[in-house]
Structure formats: structure tokens, C-alpha cells
Design an enzyme around this catalytic site. Structure first.
Site, PDB file in Angstrom:
ATOM      1  N   PHE A  22       8.908  -0.257  -4.207  1.00  0.00           N
ATOM      2  CA  PHE A  22       8.983  -1.276  -3.156  1.00  0.00           C
ATOM      3  C   PHE A  22       9.349  -2.616  -3.807  1.00  0.00           C
ATOM      4  O   PHE A  22       8.776  -2.991  -4.822  1.00  0.00           O
ATOM      5  CB  PHE A  22       7.613  -1.387  -2.462  1.00  0.00           C
ATOM      6  CG  PHE A  22       7.678  -1.852  -1.043  1.00  0.00           C
ATOM      7  CD1 PHE A  22       7.505  -0.970   0.009  1.00  0.00           C
ATOM      8  CD2 PHE A  22       7.927  -3.185  -0.757  1.00  0.00           C
ATOM      9  CE1 PHE A  22       7.565  -1.401   1.330  1.00  0.00           C
ATOM     10  CE2 PHE A  22       7.987  -3.630   0.547  1.00  0.00           C
ATOM     11  CZ  PHE A  22       7.810  -2.740   1.599  1.00  0.00           C
ATOM     12  N   PHE A  57       0.461   0.002  -3.333  1.00  0.00           N
ATOM     13  CA  PHE A  57      -0.785   0.646  -2.927  1.00  0.00           C
ATOM     14  C   PHE A  57      -1.027   1.949  -3.693  1.00  0.00           C
ATOM     15  O   PHE A  57      -2.170   2.354  -3.905  1.00  0.00           O
ATOM     16  CB  PHE A  57      -0.742   0.924  -1.412  1.00  0.00           C
ATOM     17  CG  PHE A  57      -2.050   1.376  -0.847  1.00  0.00           C
ATOM     18  CD1 PHE A  57      -3.089   0.471  -0.635  1.00  0.00           C
ATOM     19  CD2 PHE A  57      -2.264   2.707  -0.517  1.00  0.00           C
ATOM     20  CE1 PHE A  57      -4.305   0.884  -0.119  1.00  0.00           C
ATOM     21  CE2 PHE A  57      -3.479   3.129   0.003  1.00  0.00           C
ATOM     22  CZ  PHE A  57      -4.506   2.222   0.204  1.00  0.00           C
ATOM     23  N   ILE A  82       4.990  -9.080  -1.479  1.00  0.00           N
ATOM     24  CA  ILE A  82       5.530 -10.342  -0.968  1.00  0.00           C
ATOM     25  C   ILE A  82       4.984 -10.605   0.432  1.00  0.00           C
ATOM     26  O   ILE A  82       5.181  -9.804   1.346  1.00  0.00           O
ATOM     27  CB  ILE A  82       7.068 -10.325  -0.996  1.00  0.00           C
ATOM     28  CG1 ILE A  82       7.522 -10.101  -2.446  1.00  0.00           C
ATOM     29  CG2 ILE A  82       7.626 -11.638  -0.444  1.00  0.00           C
ATOM     30  CD1 ILE A  82       9.003  -9.997  -2.639  1.00  0.00           C
ATOM     31  N   HIS A  88      -0.114  -6.633   6.222  1.00  0.00           N
ATOM     32  CA  HIS A  88      -1.129  -5.976   5.389  1.00  0.00           C
ATOM     33  C   HIS A  88      -1.216  -6.589   3.997  1.00  0.00           C
ATOM     34  O   HIS A  88      -1.974  -6.096   3.174  1.00  0.00           O
ATOM     35  CB  HIS A  88      -0.784  -4.491   5.201  1.00  0.00           C
ATOM     36  CG  HIS A  88      -0.548  -3.758   6.466  1.00  0.00           C
ATOM     37  ND1 HIS A  88      -1.338  -3.904   7.574  1.00  0.00           N
ATOM     38  CD2 HIS A  88       0.399  -2.854   6.793  1.00  0.00           C
ATOM     39  CE1 HIS A  88      -0.888  -3.110   8.528  1.00  0.00           C
ATOM     40  NE2 HIS A  88       0.179  -2.483   8.090  1.00  0.00           N
TER      41      HIS A  88
HETATM   42  N1  INI Z   1       4.341  -2.323  -1.104  1.00  0.00           N
HETATM   43  C1  INI Z   1       4.678  -3.158  -2.116  1.00  0.00           C
HETATM   44  O1  INI Z   1       4.646  -2.742  -3.280  1.00  0.00           O
HETATM   45  N2  INI Z   1       5.042  -4.432  -1.857  1.00  0.00           N
HETATM   46  C2  INI Z   1       5.090  -4.919  -0.591  1.00  0.00           C
HETATM   47  O2  INI Z   1       5.428  -6.129  -0.408  1.00  0.00           O
HETATM   48  C3  INI Z   1       4.753  -4.054   0.480  1.00  0.00           C
HETATM   49  N3  INI Z   1       4.856  -4.516   1.838  1.00  0.00           N
HETATM   50  O3  INI Z   1       5.341  -5.636   2.038  1.00  0.00           O
HETATM   51  O4  INI Z   1       4.506  -3.794   2.762  1.00  0.00           O
HETATM   52  C4  INI Z   1       4.368  -2.731   0.194  1.00  0.00           C
HETATM   53  N4  INI Z   1       4.013  -1.883   1.158  1.00  0.00           N
HETATM   54  C5  INI Z   1       3.904  -0.456   0.974  1.00  0.00           C
HETATM   55  C6  INI Z   1       2.539  -0.029   0.427  1.00  0.00           C
HETATM   56  O5  INI Z   1       2.362  -0.421  -0.921  1.00  0.00           O
HETATM   57  C7  INI Z   1       2.399   1.509   0.490  1.00  0.00           C
HETATM   58  O6  INI Z   1       3.418   2.093  -0.276  1.00  0.00           O
HETATM   59  C8  INI Z   1       2.476   2.060   1.913  1.00  0.00           C
HETATM   60  O7  INI Z   1       1.550   1.402   2.759  1.00  0.00           O
HETATM   61  C9  INI Z   1       2.177   3.583   1.938  1.00  0.00           C
HETATM   62  O8  INI Z   1       0.870   3.868   1.422  1.00  0.00           O
END
Ligand code: INI
Length: 158
Positions: A22, A57, A82, A88
Site C-alpha cells: 500500500f 495492518f 497517509i 481508519h
Molecule cells: N494501508 C497502508 O499501509 N497505508 C494506508 O494509508 C492505508 N489506508 O490509507 O487505508 C492502508 N490500508 C490498508 C490496511 O493496511 C489493510 O491492508 C487493509 O485494511 C486490509 O486488512
């Protein structure tokens, strides 16, 4: 007086780098920064394993699997959160930070934190090699220092 600290010599040490896809424009820069530090510290290519996960996450779980397996001297965690891209943001940032810290303490393993939490993409770029250093390089430096420190502590005569 005796003093003990780590060294920036990674020869013979094994590192896992967990990097999230991501915001990969940012996280690839963090990865390049981390790899460059490990190489400069003398870490051999075969002792570096790069593992990609979908988002920040997912970083703690991957870090935990390496810690459990016990076959590396430190785990380097790289990601970019970001604000604005997700409501979230705060929840994810809190969980990732807590999760990484827990893995380190539970497994007595250096797990370094190279996760950028920024308000904007510009800020994140600045912290991944532009104006404000590179959080990936910093996390790798810390991992080498802590891995050597932990080794020295465990081999220190009582
Ligand atoms: N994951 C990130 O690494 N950076 C982000 O900015 C982000 N946003 O903006 O949502 C993000 N979301 C995904 C999250 O980490 C999980 O992969 C997802 O919720 C599935 O478990």
C-alpha cells in the site's frame, strides 16, 4: 565501568524486511533505503529476505511469523500510512505500532519500526528520502545496531 552497545557491522547476521505494498511509491523508497544500509553494514545478500504484505495492518503478523521461526536476527518493518486516504488511519496506525512493539517484546527480537505516518503524500515523500531522511534507512540502522547489541548481551560473561 563497563559499557555495552551495538555495532554497525551486520556480517553474518540475518534480516527479514517486511514491507507493505500500500502506497508503494513511498514504501519502495523505504525498502531501497533499508537495503542500502544493510549492504553498507556488510550484510550478505543471502542473509536478507524481503517479504511483501498488502498493507501496514498486515505487517505485525508477518513479523511475528519470522520471530516465531527464530531464523533471523532482526525484522525491519516498512510501511506508509497517509491520513486522509482512510478514516481508519488512526486505528490502523495504533494497531500497527502496538503489534510491532508486542512482537519485539514477546520474542526478544529486535523489530524496528520504519512505518511512516503522515498527513500528506508530500510529507511521506520527504520522510522517505527527500527532505527529512529516509525512515527505511533509519529502521535498518537500528536493526543492525540492536541485533549486534542483543548478541553481545547474550554472550557477555556474567
Ligand atoms: N494501508 C497502508 O499501509 N497505508 C494506508 O494509508 C492505508 N489506508 O490509507 O487505508 C492502508 N490500508 C490498508 C490496511 O493496511 C489493510 O491492508 C487493509 O485494511 C486490509 O486488512
Amino acid at each position: 565501568m563497563n559499557e555495552l552497545e551495538g555495532r554497525l557491522d551486520g556480517k553474518g547476521l540475518k534480516f527479514a524486511i517486511v514491507v507493505s505494498r500500500f502506497n508503494d511509491l513511498i514504501t519502495e523508497r523505504l525498502l531501497q533505503g533499508a537495503l542500502s544500509v544493510l549492504r553498507r553494514a556488510g550484510v550478505e545478500e543471502q542473509n536478507i529476505l524481503v517479504v511483501r504484505v498488502p498493507g501496514a495492518f498486515e505487517i505485525p503478523l508477518a513479523a511475528q511469523r519470522f520471530a516465531e521461526a527464530g531464523n533471523c536476527d532482526a525484522v525491519i518493518c516498512l510501511g506508509a500510512l497517509i491520513r486522509g486516504e482512510t478514516p481508519h488511519f488512526d486505528y490502523i496506525a495504533t494497531e500497527v505500532t502496538r503489534g510491532i512493539g508486542e512482537v519485539a517484546l514477546k520474542y526478544n527480537l529486535p523489530v524496528s519500526y520504519g512505518v511512516i505516518t503522515a498527513d500528506t503524500v508530500e510529507q511521506a515523500m520527504d520522510r522517505s528520502g527527500l527532505k527529512q531522511g529516509n525512515k527505511g534507512s533509519e529502521a535498518a540502522l537500528t536493526a543492525v545496531e540492536m541485533a549486534t547489541l542483543v548478541r553481545r548481551v547474550s554472550t557477555e560473561k556474567k
